[in-house]
Write a protein that holds these residues in place. Structure first.
Motif, PDB file in Angstrom:
ATOM      1  N   MET A   1       0.819  -1.198   0.000  1.00 36.53           N
ATOM      2  CA  MET A   1       0.000   0.000   0.000  1.00 36.53           C
ATOM      3  C   MET A   1       0.859   1.257   0.000  1.00 36.53           C
ATOM      4  SD  MET A   1      -3.000  -0.796   2.739  1.00 36.53           S
ATOM      5  CE  MET A   1      -4.010  -2.235   2.611  1.00 36.53           C
ATOM      6  N   GLY A   2       1.902   1.243   0.823  1.00 32.02           N
ATOM      7  CA  GLY A   2       2.765   2.408   0.911  1.00 32.02           C
ATOM      8  C   GLY A   2       3.526   2.662  -0.374  1.00 32.02           C
ATOM      9  N   ALA A   3       4.128   1.612  -0.924  1.00 39.12           N
ATOM     10  CA  ALA A   3       4.913   1.760  -2.156  1.00 39.12           C
ATOM     11  C   ALA A   3       4.039   2.221  -3.316  1.00 39.12           C
ATOM     12  CB  ALA A   3       5.603   0.442  -2.492  1.00 39.12           C
ATOM     13  N   ALA A   4       2.774   1.828  -3.301  1.00 34.91           N
ATOM     14  CA  ALA A   4       1.852   2.229  -4.370  1.00 34.91           C
ATOM     15  C   ALA A   4       1.256   3.624  -4.141  1.00 34.91           C
ATOM     16  CB  ALA A   4       0.730   1.204  -4.501  1.00 34.91           C
ATOM     17  N   GLY A   5       1.569   4.257  -3.006  1.00 35.81           N
ATOM     18  CA  GLY A   5       1.132   5.620  -2.748  1.00 35.81           C
ATOM     19  C   GLY A   5      -0.191   5.754  -2.020  1.00 35.81           C
ATOM     20  N   TYR A   6      -0.788   4.652  -1.604  1.00 31.28           N
ATOM     21  CA  TYR A   6      -2.107   4.739  -0.965  1.00 31.28           C
ATOM     22  C   TYR A   6      -2.083   5.413   0.394  1.00 31.28           C
ATOM     23  CZ  TYR A   6      -3.995   1.878  -4.676  1.00 31.28           C
ATOM     24  OH  TYR A   6      -4.387   1.417  -5.893  1.00 31.28           O
ATOM     25  N   PHE A   7      -0.994   5.297   1.154  1.00 31.44           N
ATOM     26  CA  PHE A   7      -0.952   5.911   2.477  1.00 31.44           C
ATOM     27  C   PHE A   7      -0.984   7.435   2.400  1.00 31.44           C
ATOM     28  CE2 PHE A   7       1.473   1.979   4.098  1.00 31.44           C
ATOM     29  CZ  PHE A   7       0.290   1.319   4.372  1.00 31.44           C
ATOM     30  N   LYS A   8      -0.588   8.000   1.274  1.00 32.34           N
ATOM     31  CA  LYS A   8      -0.584   9.458   1.151  1.00 32.34           C
ATOM     32  C   LYS A   8      -1.779   9.992   0.369  1.00 32.34           C
ATOM     33  CE  LYS A   8       2.673   9.419  -2.723  1.00 32.34           C
ATOM     34  NZ  LYS A   8       3.967   9.900  -3.193  1.00 32.34           N
ATOM     35  N   LEU A   9      -2.771   9.148   0.099  1.00 32.78           N
ATOM     36  CA  LEU A   9      -3.956   9.571  -0.652  1.00 32.78           C
ATOM     37  C   LEU A   9      -4.632  10.783  -0.025  1.00 32.78           C
ATOM     38  CD1 LEU A   9      -6.084   8.966  -2.945  1.00 32.78           C
ATOM     39  CD2 LEU A   9      -7.325   7.681  -1.184  1.00 32.78           C
ATOM     40  N   SER A  10      -4.806  10.789   1.286  1.00 35.89           N
ATOM     41  CA  SER A  10      -5.548  11.852   1.973  1.00 35.89           C
ATOM     42  C   SER A  10      -4.686  13.041   2.389  1.00 35.89           C
ATOM     43  CB  SER A  10      -6.252  11.284   3.213  1.00 35.89           C
ATOM     44  OG  SER A  10      -7.190  10.304   2.825  1.00 35.89           O
ATOM     45  N   ILE A  11      -3.400  12.974   2.120  1.00 35.97           N
ATOM     46  CA  ILE A  11      -2.515  14.091   2.457  1.00 35.97           C
ATOM     47  C   ILE A  11      -2.652  15.154   1.365  1.00 35.97           C
ATOM     48  CG2 ILE A  11      -0.095  14.790   2.741  1.00 35.97           C
ATOM     49  CD1 ILE A  11       0.430  11.991   3.921  1.00 35.97           C
ATOM     50  N   PRO A  12      -2.837  16.428   1.759  1.00 34.35           N
ATOM     51  CA  PRO A  12      -2.973  17.494   0.760  1.00 34.35           C
ATOM     52  C   PRO A  12      -1.764  17.564  -0.188  1.00 34.35           C
ATOM     53  CG  PRO A  12      -3.554  18.306   2.945  1.00 34.35           C
ATOM     54  CD  PRO A  12      -2.957  16.939   3.130  1.00 34.35           C
ATOM     55  N   ASN A  13      -2.033  17.998  -1.409  1.00 40.67           N
ATOM     56  CA  ASN A  13      -0.985  18.124  -2.430  1.00 40.67           C
ATOM     57  C   ASN A  13       0.188  18.970  -1.944  1.00 40.67           C
ATOM     58  OD1 ASN A  13      -2.395  16.615  -4.377  1.00 40.67           O
ATOM     59  ND2 ASN A  13      -3.529  18.420  -5.037  1.00 40.67           N
ATOM     60  N   GLU A  14      -0.107  20.072  -1.262  1.00 40.35           N
ATOM     61  CA  GLU A  14       0.955  20.981  -0.832  1.00 40.35           C
ATOM     62  C   GLU A  14       1.886  20.358   0.209  1.00 40.35           C
ATOM     63  OE1 GLU A  14      -2.861  22.220   1.349  1.00 40.35           O
ATOM     64  OE2 GLU A  14      -2.324  21.676  -0.700  1.00 40.35           O
ATOM     65  N   LEU A  15       1.474  19.237   0.799  1.00 38.99           N
ATOM     66  CA  LEU A  15       2.319  18.517   1.751  1.00 38.99           C
ATOM     67  C   LEU A  15       2.955  17.278   1.110  1.00 38.99           C
ATOM     68  CD1 LEU A  15       0.081  18.771   4.950  1.00 38.99           C
ATOM     69  CD2 LEU A  15       2.165  20.063   4.441  1.00 38.99           C
ATOM     70  N   GLY A  16       2.799  17.142  -0.195  1.00 34.41           N
ATOM     71  CA  GLY A  16       3.412  16.026  -0.916  1.00 34.41           C
ATOM     72  C   GLY A  16       2.503  14.835  -1.133  1.00 34.41           C
ATOM     73  N   GLY A  17       1.250  14.968  -0.693  1.00 33.69           N
ATOM     74  CA  GLY A  17       0.302  13.877  -0.855  1.00 33.69           C
ATOM     75  C   GLY A  17      -0.452  13.959  -2.163  1.00 33.69           C
ATOM     76  N   GLN A  18      -1.500  13.164  -2.263  1.00 35.32           N
ATOM     77  CA  GLN A  18      -2.298  13.106  -3.482  1.00 35.32           C
ATOM     78  C   GLN A  18      -3.550  13.968  -3.427  1.00 35.32           C
ATOM     79  OE1 GLN A  18      -2.936   8.943  -4.199  1.00 35.32           O
ATOM     80  NE2 GLN A  18      -0.782   8.571  -4.629  1.00 35.32           N
ATOM     81  N   GLY A  19      -3.850  14.546  -2.274  1.00 33.88           N
ATOM     82  CA  GLY A  19      -4.987  15.454  -2.165  1.00 33.88           C
ATOM     83  C   GLY A  19      -6.337  14.785  -2.365  1.00 33.88           C
ATOM     84  N   GLY A  20      -6.441  13.503  -2.039  1.00 30.34           N
ATOM     85  CA  GLY A  20      -7.703  12.787  -2.215  1.00 30.34           C
ATOM     86  C   GLY A  20      -8.772  13.259  -1.246  1.00 30.34           C
ATOM     87  N   ASN A  21     -10.026  13.013  -1.612  1.00 29.80           N
ATOM     88  CA  ASN A  21     -11.147  13.415  -0.764  1.00 29.80           C
ATOM     89  C   ASN A  21     -11.812  12.179  -0.154  1.00 29.80           C
ATOM     90  OD1 ASN A  21     -12.864  12.297  -2.729  1.00 29.80           O
ATOM     91  ND2 ASN A  21     -13.025  14.252  -3.812  1.00 29.80           N
ATOM     92  N   ILE A  22     -12.907  12.385   0.540  1.00 31.22           N
ATOM     93  CA  ILE A  22     -13.579  11.286   1.234  1.00 31.22           C
ATOM     94  C   ILE A  22     -14.108  10.237   0.256  1.00 31.22           C
ATOM     95  CG2 ILE A  22     -15.836  12.427   1.381  1.00 31.22           C
ATOM     96  CD1 ILE A  22     -14.244  10.278   4.139  1.00 31.22           C
ATOM     97  N   SER A  23     -14.525  10.663  -0.925  1.00 32.92           N
ATOM     98  CA  SER A  23     -14.991   9.698  -1.933  1.00 32.92           C
ATOM     99  C   SER A  23     -13.844   8.816  -2.417  1.00 32.92           C
ATOM    100  CB  SER A  23     -15.629  10.421  -3.119  1.00 32.92           C
ATOM    101  OG  SER A  23     -16.797  11.087  -2.695  1.00 32.92           O
ATOM    102  N   ASP A  24     -12.668   9.415  -2.619  1.00 31.57           N
ATOM    103  CA  ASP A  24     -11.491   8.635  -3.005  1.00 31.57           C
ATOM    104  C   ASP A  24     -11.147   7.623  -1.920  1.00 31.57           C
ATOM    105  OD1 ASP A  24     -11.198  10.217  -5.340  1.00 31.57           O
ATOM    106  OD2 ASP A  24     -10.013  11.697  -4.203  1.00 31.57           O
ATOM    107  N   HIS A  25     -11.175   8.088  -0.671  1.00 33.59           N
ATOM    108  CA  HIS A  25     -10.884   7.217   0.471  1.00 33.59           C
ATOM    109  C   HIS A  25     -11.863   6.042   0.509  1.00 33.59           C
ATOM    110  CE1 HIS A  25     -10.481   5.837   4.616  1.00 33.59           C
ATOM    111  NE2 HIS A  25     -11.755   6.114   4.782  1.00 33.59           N
TER     112      HIS A  25
END
Length: 174
Positions: A1-25
């Motif tokens: 999950m981590g290597a595929a980027g899922y752990f950072k889905l909910s982290i905002p873009n400006e913090l290096g995450g993917q900026g996902g929302n509750i629907s993405d989650h």
């Protein structure tokens, strides 16, 4: 999950995450749960703990944890279960003792999913200063904490894919 980027889905873009929302989650949780209910549960707990930090944490704590997740694929877990009573978000039992700049916990959390595998554990305690409750971020490498796998009897929940056990705090040194 981590290597595929899922752990950072909910982290905002400006913090290096993917900026996902509750629907993405929800979509990702559902997909993981279809393949493995345990994976879906642990992923949901990571994002729940992460969201508590993002909404309520200090700027320093948010920066530290999000960068660790983004750069090292570390993840979070919830440690909310109480001995003998289960999870009571409204009335945690773990005691916190604060004296000056020192703080310590007594007792344990009874069932901690991802025990020994997550890098951060979010725990609840009654507030030491008022009638409320507090969330605490406890890093896995905190001196003295242990996970007592031999004490966990999950009535079939302890499988190869689900690691859960009590989290025990050392006696507070004040």
């Amino acid at each position: 999950m981590g290597a595929a980027g899922y752990f950072k889905l909910s982290i905002p873009n400006e913090l290096g995450g993917q900026g996902g929302n509750i629907s993405d989650h929800a979509e990702v949780c559902r997909a993981f749960a279809e393949a493995s209910p345990t994976a879906g549960l642990c992923y949901m707990m990571h994002n729940t703990a992460l969201m508590c930090v993002l909404v309520n944490g200090s700027d320093t704590l948010i920066q530290e944890i999000t960068q660790d997740i983004v750069n090292n694929q570390h993840f979070m877990a919830l440690a909310y279960s109480e001995s003998g009573t289960g999870t009571h978000f409204y009335k945690p039992e773990l005691e916190v003792d604060i004296q000056g700049d020192n703080e310590g916990f007594t007792d344990k959390k009874s069932m901690v999913p991802s025990a020994g595998n997550a890098h951060y554990y979010l725990i609840l305690t009654p507030s030491a200063t008022n009638e409320g409750i507090n969330n605490w971020v406890v890093p896995a490498d905190t001196p003295g904490i242990t996970f007592k796998q031999e004490y966990w009897n999950g009535m079939g929940m302890q499988t190869r894919s689900y690691v859960s056990s009590p989290l025990v705090f050392p006696p507070a040194k004040m």
